[in-house]
Design an enzyme around this catalytic site. Structure first.
Site, PDB file in Angstrom:
ATOM      1  N   LEU A  39       0.840  -1.289  -0.140  1.00 26.63           N
ATOM      2  CA  LEU A  39      -0.166   0.041   0.209  1.00 26.63           C
ATOM      3  C   LEU A  39       0.680   1.288   0.075  1.00 26.63           C
ATOM      4  O   LEU A  39       0.536   2.241  -0.403  1.00 26.63           O
ATOM      5  CB  LEU A  39      -0.960  -0.002   1.265  1.00 26.63           C
ATOM      6  CG  LEU A  39      -1.941   1.239   1.407  1.00 26.63           C
ATOM      7  CD1 LEU A  39      -3.081   1.377   0.406  1.00 26.63           C
ATOM      8  CD2 LEU A  39      -2.392   0.887   2.884  1.00 26.63           C
ATOM      9  N   TYR A  40       1.699   1.395   0.690  1.00 26.58           N
ATOM     10  CA  TYR A  40       2.873   2.336   0.756  1.00 26.58           C
ATOM     11  C   TYR A  40       3.616   2.929  -0.444  1.00 26.58           C
ATOM     12  O   TYR A  40       3.971   4.059  -0.525  1.00 26.58           O
ATOM     13  CB  TYR A  40       3.903   2.293   2.068  1.00 26.58           C
ATOM     14  CG  TYR A  40       3.539   1.978   3.436  1.00 26.58           C
ATOM     15  CD1 TYR A  40       1.915   1.998   3.534  1.00 26.58           C
ATOM     16  CD2 TYR A  40       4.244   1.280   4.113  1.00 26.58           C
ATOM     17  CE1 TYR A  40       1.490   1.553   4.804  1.00 26.58           C
ATOM     18  CE2 TYR A  40       3.890   0.659   5.292  1.00 26.58           C
ATOM     19  CZ  TYR A  40       2.489   0.977   5.758  1.00 26.58           C
ATOM     20  OH  TYR A  40       2.076   0.686   6.882  1.00 26.58           O
ATOM     21  N   ASP A  41       3.489   2.114  -1.534  1.00 28.12           N
ATOM     22  CA  ASP A  41       3.995   2.400  -2.804  1.00 28.12           C
ATOM     23  C   ASP A  41       5.608   2.816  -2.655  1.00 28.12           C
ATOM     24  O   ASP A  41       5.975   3.815  -3.379  1.00 28.12           O
ATOM     25  CB  ASP A  41       3.469   3.487  -3.548  1.00 28.12           C
ATOM     26  CG  ASP A  41       3.744   3.841  -4.851  1.00 28.12           C
ATOM     27  OD1 ASP A  41       4.217   2.651  -5.651  1.00 28.12           O
ATOM     28  OD2 ASP A  41       3.510   4.889  -5.435  1.00 28.12           O
TER      29      ASP A  41
END
Length: 120
Positions: A39-41
């Site tokens: 999710l944090y990319d």
């Protein structure tokens, strides 16, 4: 590492060169657990820091998280990176993506990110 370190460094919201610098600083300070998530990319930057730091990979515990989004409701929050495998039911593909993005062959701990079955 045979045991999970008691203190770790979370990488949410930091990306690119800032992420690499922050993780290098944490490793320099003796931190040996690095936390990231699909999710944090930022996993390519996390991986770069881990692969290029003087601390051997065998001495760094890596935790990541997968399957954030319920399969029936894609993300609407603009800071969230929507990757198709990051949906519930795509965990195996998510783990493969994490390994690829991190550029490593082993993740020490994989968590289900926000383990809810449907959107709230």
């Amino acid at each position: 590492l045979e045991e999970m370190p008691l203190i770790g460094f979370g990488s949410a919201t930091i990306k690119g060169a800032d992420c690499v610098t922050a993780i290098n600083t944490a490793l320099d300070a003796g931190v040996r657990l690095i936390d990231t998530a699909l999710l944090y990319d930022n996993q390519p930057s996390v991986g770069e820091a881990i692969r290029t730091h003087a601390t051997p990979r065998s001495e760094i515990w890596i935790t990541t998280k997968v399957a954030f989004f319920p399969s029936d409701n894609p993300a609407t929050d603009p800071w969230m990176k929507v990757e198709e495998p990051n949906f519930k039911g795509g965990e195996a593909a998510s783990i493969d993506m994490c390994l690829s993005q991190l550029g490593i062959d082993c993740i020490d701990l994989v968590l289900i990110h926000s383990p809810c079955a449907t959107a709230l």
